[in-house]
Design an enzyme around this catalytic site. Structure first.
Site, PDB file in Angstrom:
ATOM      1  NE  ARG A  46      -3.300   0.754  -2.234  1.00 44.51           N
ATOM      2  CZ  ARG A  46      -2.386   0.021  -1.590  1.00 44.51           C
ATOM      3  NH1 ARG A  46      -2.749  -0.804  -0.636  1.00 44.51           N
ATOM      4  NH2 ARG A  46      -1.121   0.110  -1.924  1.00 44.51           N
ATOM      5  NE  ARG A  60      -5.057  -5.990   1.393  1.00 43.16           N
ATOM      6  CZ  ARG A  60      -3.794  -5.707   1.672  1.00 43.16           C
ATOM      7  NH1 ARG A  60      -2.949  -6.681   1.940  1.00 43.16           N
ATOM      8  NH2 ARG A  60      -3.374  -4.473   1.699  1.00 43.16           N
ATOM      9  NE  ARG A  82      -4.911 -10.695  -4.907  1.00 40.30           N
ATOM     10  CZ  ARG A  82      -4.321 -11.766  -5.390  1.00 40.30           C
ATOM     11  NH1 ARG A  82      -5.009 -12.663  -6.076  1.00 40.30           N
ATOM     12  NH2 ARG A  82      -3.041 -11.961  -5.207  1.00 40.30           N
ATOM     13  CG  ASP A  95       0.384  -1.807  -7.209  1.00 38.61           C
ATOM     14  OD1 ASP A  95      -0.290  -1.748  -6.165  1.00 38.61           O
ATOM     15  OD2 ASP A  95       1.601  -1.562  -7.235  1.00 38.61           O
ATOM     16  CE1 TYR A 139       7.305  -0.256  -2.213  1.00 40.94           C
ATOM     17  CE2 TYR A 139       6.847   1.859  -3.264  1.00 40.94           C
ATOM     18  CZ  TYR A 139       6.651   0.965  -2.229  1.00 40.94           C
ATOM     19  OH  TYR A 139       5.806   1.299  -1.194  1.00 40.94           O
TER      20      TYR A 139
HETATM   21  O1  CP3 Z   1      -8.521   1.289  -4.874  1.00 39.49           O
HETATM   22  C1  CP3 Z   1      -7.495   1.829  -5.310  1.00 39.49           C
HETATM   23  O2  CP3 Z   1      -6.916   2.776  -4.724  1.00 39.49           O
HETATM   24  C2  CP3 Z   1      -6.938   1.417  -6.658  1.00 39.49           C
HETATM   25  C3  CP3 Z   1      -5.900   0.455  -6.684  1.00 39.49           C
HETATM   26  C4  CP3 Z   1      -4.510   0.725  -6.096  1.00 39.49           C
HETATM   27  C5  CP3 Z   1      -3.740  -0.328  -5.520  1.00 39.49           C
HETATM   28  N1  CP3 Z   1      -2.500   0.162  -5.238  1.00 39.49           N
HETATM   29  C6  CP3 Z   1      -4.217  -1.706  -5.309  1.00 39.49           C
HETATM   30  C7  CP3 Z   1      -3.480  -2.607  -4.414  1.00 39.49           C
HETATM   31  C8  CP3 Z   1      -3.710   1.879  -6.087  1.00 39.49           C
HETATM   32  C9  CP3 Z   1      -4.046   3.296  -6.532  1.00 39.49           C
HETATM   33  C10 CP3 Z   1      -2.435   1.506  -5.556  1.00 39.49           C
HETATM   34  C11 CP3 Z   1      -1.301   2.441  -5.422  1.00 39.49           C
HETATM   35  C12 CP3 Z   1      -0.058   1.988  -4.797  1.00 39.49           C
HETATM   36  N2  CP3 Z   1       0.531   0.760  -4.872  1.00 39.49           N
HETATM   37  C13 CP3 Z   1       0.819   2.838  -4.066  1.00 39.49           C
HETATM   38  C14 CP3 Z   1       0.618   4.314  -3.823  1.00 39.49           C
HETATM   39  C15 CP3 Z   1      -0.378   4.600  -2.755  1.00 39.49           C
HETATM   40  C16 CP3 Z   1       0.073   4.231  -1.341  1.00 39.49           C
HETATM   41  O3  CP3 Z   1      -0.592   3.358  -0.762  1.00 39.49           O
HETATM   42  O4  CP3 Z   1       1.034   4.813  -0.856  1.00 39.49           O
HETATM   43  C17 CP3 Z   1       1.910   2.068  -3.643  1.00 39.49           C
HETATM   44  C18 CP3 Z   1       3.089   2.526  -2.815  1.00 39.49           C
HETATM   45  C19 CP3 Z   1       1.725   0.747  -4.170  1.00 39.49           C
HETATM   46  C20 CP3 Z   1       2.645  -0.430  -4.056  1.00 39.49           C
HETATM   47  C21 CP3 Z   1       2.015  -1.546  -3.334  1.00 39.49           C
HETATM   48  N3  CP3 Z   1       0.990  -2.327  -3.855  1.00 39.49           N
HETATM   49  C22 CP3 Z   1       2.346  -2.042  -2.065  1.00 39.49           C
HETATM   50  C23 CP3 Z   1       3.419  -1.477  -1.161  1.00 39.49           C
HETATM   51  C24 CP3 Z   1       1.492  -3.122  -1.818  1.00 39.49           C
HETATM   52  C25 CP3 Z   1       1.515  -4.030  -0.623  1.00 39.49           C
HETATM   53  C26 CP3 Z   1       0.884  -3.407   0.559  1.00 39.49           C
HETATM   54  C27 CP3 Z   1      -0.558  -3.779   0.641  1.00 39.49           C
HETATM   55  O5  CP3 Z   1      -1.391  -2.884   0.856  1.00 39.49           O
HETATM   56  O6  CP3 Z   1      -0.830  -4.990   0.488  1.00 39.49           O
HETATM   57  C28 CP3 Z   1       0.620  -3.264  -2.926  1.00 39.49           C
HETATM   58  C29 CP3 Z   1      -0.457  -4.275  -3.119  1.00 39.49           C
HETATM   59  C30 CP3 Z   1      -1.815  -3.771  -3.438  1.00 39.49           C
HETATM   60  N4  CP3 Z   1      -2.118  -2.776  -4.317  1.00 39.49           N
HETATM   61  C31 CP3 Z   1      -3.038  -4.304  -2.928  1.00 39.49           C
HETATM   62  C32 CP3 Z   1      -4.075  -3.586  -3.547  1.00 39.49           C
HETATM   63  C33 CP3 Z   1      -5.558  -3.802  -3.371  1.00 39.49           C
HETATM   64  C34 CP3 Z   1      -3.154  -5.475  -1.972  1.00 39.49           C
HETATM   65  C35 CP3 Z   1      -2.841  -6.761  -2.652  1.00 39.49           C
HETATM   66  C36 CP3 Z   1      -3.928  -7.804  -2.614  1.00 39.49           C
HETATM   67  O7  CP3 Z   1      -5.135  -7.497  -2.610  1.00 39.49           O
HETATM   68  O8  CP3 Z   1      -3.588  -9.012  -2.601  1.00 39.49           O
END
Ligand code: CP3
Length: 349
Positions: free
Chosen positions: A29, A33, A42, A79, A155
């Site tokens: 990640r 944010r 964003r 994602d 999910y």
């Molecule tokens: O920088 C990176 O790692 C690359 C991008 C990336 C994102 N999600 C961006 C993201 C990667 C590799 C993921 C993987 C992901 N997504 C996983 C596996 C890794 C982990 O964290 O366990 C999972 C379970 C998800 C599903 C997911 N996406 C959730 C549960 C959420 C909400 C929780 C949160 O952190 O907000 C997301 C949203 C998400 N994915 C964001 C980002 C930057 C935040 C949304 C935003 O910026 O508005």
């Protein structure tokens, strides 16, 4: 075509078993944010999925942490839930609340899914990969990714994040045939998705199994281990030198069962794994990735330096990729990431 790895990439070197006094580093990640420039970017797309499917924005988000910190690898900005979206399930993200999907509760819900991926959406992701590879310095590797079938299915069934993935576990016990068919569908499309990312210019790929830690051993083998092995086998049947990192979060001692997967390039370790146990019990030539506590990074100070040193010491003399044990937390101060990089880059054997 696949792209030749830049000879000077330490990250790719470690995946091939090279040992460095100062290991390559990237952070799960790392785009997101905690970066002010990400928060600004964003605001330019109405929804998170639109953001992921707009190459201009996704390319920029992928590059932001590289420009700021010079990590050894970039990870594609996307994602894991683009896969259910490309299978025709309704997927959205509620600001501050996480993903919301139309839950799969019955065989009929499963049968409504597409059997193949909707490339009208995913072609944007491959374009992002191509453009990022073209923009990155030669010694910075590009990592693609997908979610592991179990995590993605959890999910798809619950329709949202849950603390223990109870809806998917219940579904798997009650409707094992439908669940097996869903996992099989995800194995097939995820392998194809990774092949396309690798062909577009990703030089390695990570399979995120964020929820592998909630299953009893028989279910773990069936729903986490076997599908991950199957994806790696399918990808390598098409791209024999594909480098794939498995990250089964919460797998604990089951990590030993991933090590013998043919062709696995590295194993990601999560927060509770003892680096000394991993170094002593996992094959010495297998690259290990991890595993700083994201809260130690958030806290900073002397405790951060000590935690970093413990990890560097435990993995000294073996292929290691420095990373967190899970994703970086949004309130993490930029200065603490700088402190971490200074500490890792000052490492001597
Ligand atoms: O920088 C990176 O790692 C690359 C991008 C990336 C994102 N999600 C961006 C993201 C990667 C590799 C993921 C993987 C992901 N997504 C996983 C596996 C890794 C982990 O964290 O366990 C999972 C379970 C998800 C599903 C997911 N996406 C959730 C549960 C959420 C909400 C929780 C949160 O952190 O907000 C997301 C949203 C998400 N994915 C964001 C980002 C930057 C935040 C949304 C935003 O910026 O508005």
């Amino acid at each position: 075509m696949t792209f030749a790895p830049p000879a000077s990439s330490k990250f790719l070197g470690a995946l091939k078993g090279a040992v460095y006094a100062c290991p390559p580093i990237w952070l799960m990640r790392q785009a997101g944010r905690y970066l002010p420039e990400y928060r600004e970017l964003r605001t330019r797309a109405p929804s998170f999925l639109d953001f992921c499917y707009t190459p201009k924005l996704a390319v920029e988000a992928t590059l932001q942490p590289i420009r700021r910190f010079g990590f050894d690898a970039a990870i594609l900005f996307s994602d894991i839930l683009v896969i259910p979206d490309a299978l025709g399930q309704d997927v959205g993200f509620e600001t501050g609340e996480g993903p919301r999907l139309a839950p799969i509760e019955t065989r009929a819900d499963f049968e409504k899914l597409r059997t193949d991926l909707d490339f009208s959406k995913l072609s944007n992701v491959f374009e992002t990969v191509e453009r990022v590879r073209g923009a990155l310095p030669g010694d910075t590797a590009l990592i693609g990714f997908c979610g592991a079938p179990w995590t993605v299915a959890s999910y798809m069934i619950a329709g949202r994040g849950t603390p223990d993935q109870a809806p998917a576990r219940l579904f798997a016990y009650r409707q094992p045939e439908v669940f097996a068919a869903l996992i099989q569908r995800l194995v097939e499309v995820s392998a194809e998705y990774l092949v396309r990312q690798l062909r577009a210019g990703a030089q390695a790929a990570q399979i995120f199994d964020s929820w592998s830690g909630v299953l009893p051993v028989a279910e773990f083998e069936r729903w986490c281990l076997a599908p991950t092995r199957a994806i790696i086998e399918r990808v390598r049947a098409q791209i024999p030198d594909a480098r794939i990192i498995a990250f089964p979060r919460g797998a604990g001692t089951h990590l030993s069962r991933y090590a013998p997967i043919p062709g696995i390039a590295a194993l990601g370790l999560d927060i509770p794994v003892d680096p000394r146990w991993a170094a002593a019990n996992l094959p010495p030539t297998l690259a290990l990735q991890g595993n700083l506590d994201p809260l130690a990074l958030l806290a900073g100070g002397a405790g951060l330096d000590e935690a970093v040193d413990r990890i560097l010491e435990a993995f000294a003399g073996r292929p290691h990729i420095f990373n967190l044990g899970h994703g970086i937390l949004p309130p993490t101060p930029i200065e603490h990431v700088e402190q971490l990089l200074r500490r890792v880059r000052a490492a001597k054997q």
